[in-house]
Design a protein around this motif. Structure first.
Motif, mmCIF file in Angstrom:
data_model
loop_
_atom_site.group_PDB
_atom_site.id
_atom_site.type_symbol
_atom_site.label_atom_id
_atom_site.label_comp_id
_atom_site.label_asym_id
_atom_site.label_seq_id
_atom_site.Cartn_x
_atom_site.Cartn_y
_atom_site.Cartn_z
ATOM 1 N N HIS A 273 -7.082 2.586 -7.784
ATOM 2 C CA HIS A 273 -8.228 3.127 -7.060
ATOM 3 C C HIS A 273 -8.843 2.134 -6.085
ATOM 4 O O HIS A 273 -9.060 2.444 -4.911
ATOM 5 N N GLY A 274 -9.169 0.938 -6.553
ATOM 6 C CA GLY A 274 -9.859 -0.025 -5.701
ATOM 7 C C GLY A 274 -9.047 -0.430 -4.486
ATOM 8 O O GLY A 274 -9.562 -0.486 -3.363
ATOM 9 N N LEU A 275 -7.763 -0.715 -4.698
ATOM 10 C CA LEU A 275 -6.896 -1.104 -3.590
ATOM 11 C C LEU A 275 -6.812 0.007 -2.548
ATOM 12 O O LEU A 275 -6.835 -0.255 -1.338
ATOM 13 N N SER A 276 -6.729 1.247 -3.014
ATOM 14 C CA SER A 276 -6.621 2.374 -2.081
ATOM 15 C C SER A 276 -7.891 2.535 -1.261
ATOM 16 O O SER A 276 -7.835 2.729 -0.034
ATOM 17 N N ARG A 277 -9.044 2.447 -1.914
ATOM 18 C CA ARG A 277 -10.299 2.653 -1.195
ATOM 19 C C ARG A 277 -10.569 1.507 -0.227
ATOM 20 O O ARG A 277 -11.102 1.728 0.864
ATOM 21 N N ARG A 278 -10.207 0.279 -0.604
ATOM 22 C CA ARG A 278 -10.420 -0.840 0.319
ATOM 23 C C ARG A 278 -9.545 -0.683 1.553
ATOM 24 O O ARG A 278 -10.007 -0.900 2.680
ATOM 25 N N PHE A 279 -8.290 -0.321 1.396
ATOM 26 C CA PHE A 279 -7.406 -0.158 2.544
ATOM 27 C C PHE A 279 -7.952 0.918 3.480
ATOM 28 O O PHE A 279 -7.978 0.749 4.707
ATOM 29 N N TRP A 280 -8.405 2.018 2.893
ATOM 30 C CA TRP A 280 -8.971 3.079 3.724
ATOM 31 C C TRP A 280 -10.187 2.567 4.484
ATOM 32 O O TRP A 280 -10.319 2.803 5.689
ATOM 33 N N GLN B 52 0.824 -1.202 0.000
ATOM 34 C CA GLN B 52 0.000 0.000 0.000
ATOM 35 C C GLN B 52 0.864 1.261 0.000
ATOM 36 O O GLN B 52 0.559 2.231 -0.697
ATOM 37 N N LEU B 53 1.951 1.254 0.752
ATOM 38 C CA LEU B 53 2.832 2.419 0.774
ATOM 39 C C LEU B 53 3.514 2.621 -0.583
ATOM 40 O O LEU B 53 3.681 3.752 -1.040
ATOM 41 N N ARG B 54 3.910 1.531 -1.229
ATOM 42 C CA ARG B 54 4.505 1.648 -2.568
ATOM 43 C C ARG B 54 3.477 2.166 -3.566
ATOM 44 O O ARG B 54 3.802 2.964 -4.456
ATOM 45 N N LEU B 55 2.233 1.723 -3.404
ATOM 46 C CA LEU B 55 1.166 2.208 -4.271
ATOM 47 C C LEU B 55 0.984 3.717 -4.100
ATOM 48 O O LEU B 55 0.807 4.445 -5.079
ATOM 49 N N LEU B 56 1.046 4.192 -2.853
ATOM 50 C CA LEU B 56 0.860 5.622 -2.603
ATOM 51 C C LEU B 56 1.944 6.463 -3.266
ATOM 52 O O LEU B 56 1.672 7.577 -3.722
ATOM 53 N N GLU B 57 3.169 5.952 -3.306
ATOM 54 C CA GLU B 57 4.242 6.680 -3.988
ATOM 55 C C GLU B 57 3.874 6.943 -5.445
ATOM 56 O O GLU B 57 4.057 8.049 -5.961
ATOM 57 N N THR B 58 3.373 5.911 -6.089
ATOM 58 C CA THR B 58 3.000 6.028 -7.495
ATOM 59 C C THR B 58 1.736 6.852 -7.656
ATOM 60 O O THR B 58 1.644 7.719 -8.540
ATOM 61 N N ARG B 59 0.769 6.583 -6.787
ATOM 62 C CA ARG B 59 -0.516 7.270 -6.893
ATOM 63 C C ARG B 59 -0.358 8.774 -6.778
ATOM 64 O O ARG B 59 -1.022 9.533 -7.497
#
Length: 237
Positions: free
Chosen positions: A174-181, A97-104
């Protein structure tokens, strides 16, 4: 907050041999939306197994649209297709999730700035309406309403930005981010704050403020990154 069901009313199943390509496409979109929401709102738990038949029964939609929706969700890393073993709802991995946020952060900043620059008058009015919906969810504490408004906002940003390359990259996140939140917001995040931060981005885009949209997006992602790191460290202060 009481648990709430997030899946929309089931669509009437249509006999697949009689479906036109257009009808099947609409059913695929509907199947995708219902399954994606069920994953994001944890009705389908991370790490759980599921079958095409179960998803078909859950949505009331035939197997071919379900299969196509699964392929789309697999591309977005929400479902894992395991040969000879069926389907697995993707587990949650905080490091990932943190790696995803870097890209996002980089991709979504570009999208928001482009949307602020290129949105049509009709799209700007839509962003205004979404800003009001976010403000309403901040007052009501309605997490499912927030998730739905967030999905609509994300889609509108992609359309208004008119950049197919950024769109392709963003759809994977998008989906991965919203599910984690959704999983962690009751412990580490503040729904009113999150809603207001989303409203600020939507309002800046509606006004055509390119730099303001980028700055509002950075503030939103700073908040998301902070509660993601709090999840890793177990510190929710």
């Amino acid at each position: 907050m009481n648990a709430r069901t997030a899946t929309r009313p089931r669509a009437a199943a249509t006999p697949e041999p009689e479906e036109s390509a257009s009808q099947r496409g609409k059913l695929t979109d509907l199947a995708y939306e219902q399954i994606e929401e069920a994953i994001v709102t944890l009705q389908l738990a991370p790490g759980s197994s599921v079958s095409e038949l179960q998803l078909s029964e859950m949505t009331g939609i035939g197997r071919t649209p379900i299969r196509e929706a699964i392929q789309r969700l697999a591309r977005e890393h929400l479902i894992m297709v395991l040969p000879q073993r069926g389907l697995l709802i993707a587990p949650i991995d905080v490091g990932r999730q943190l790696r995803l946020l870097e890209t996002r952060r980089e991709v979504e900043r570009l999208i928001c700035r482009c949307a602020a620059r290129r949105a049509t008058p009709e799209q700007r009015e839509h962003f205004k309406r979404l800003a009001k919906e976010f403000e309403q969810s901040s007052r009501s504490g309605d997490d499912v309403a927030f998730v739905r408004a967030d999905r609509e906002f994300n889609e509108l940003c992609l359309v208004a930005a008119r950049n197919e390359f950024a769109e392709g990259a963003m759809r994977l996140m998008h989906g991965l981010s919203r599910r984690f939140w959704y999983l962690h917001y009751k412990e580490a995040a503040d729904l009113p704050t999150m809603s207001k931060l989303h409203a600020a981005v939507a309002s800046a885009i509606a006004r055509g403020e390119v730099d303001g949209a980028g700055a509002a997006l950075d503030a939103l992602l700073d908040n998301i990154e902070a509660f993601t790191r709090a999840t890793v460290l177990g510190d929710y202060r």
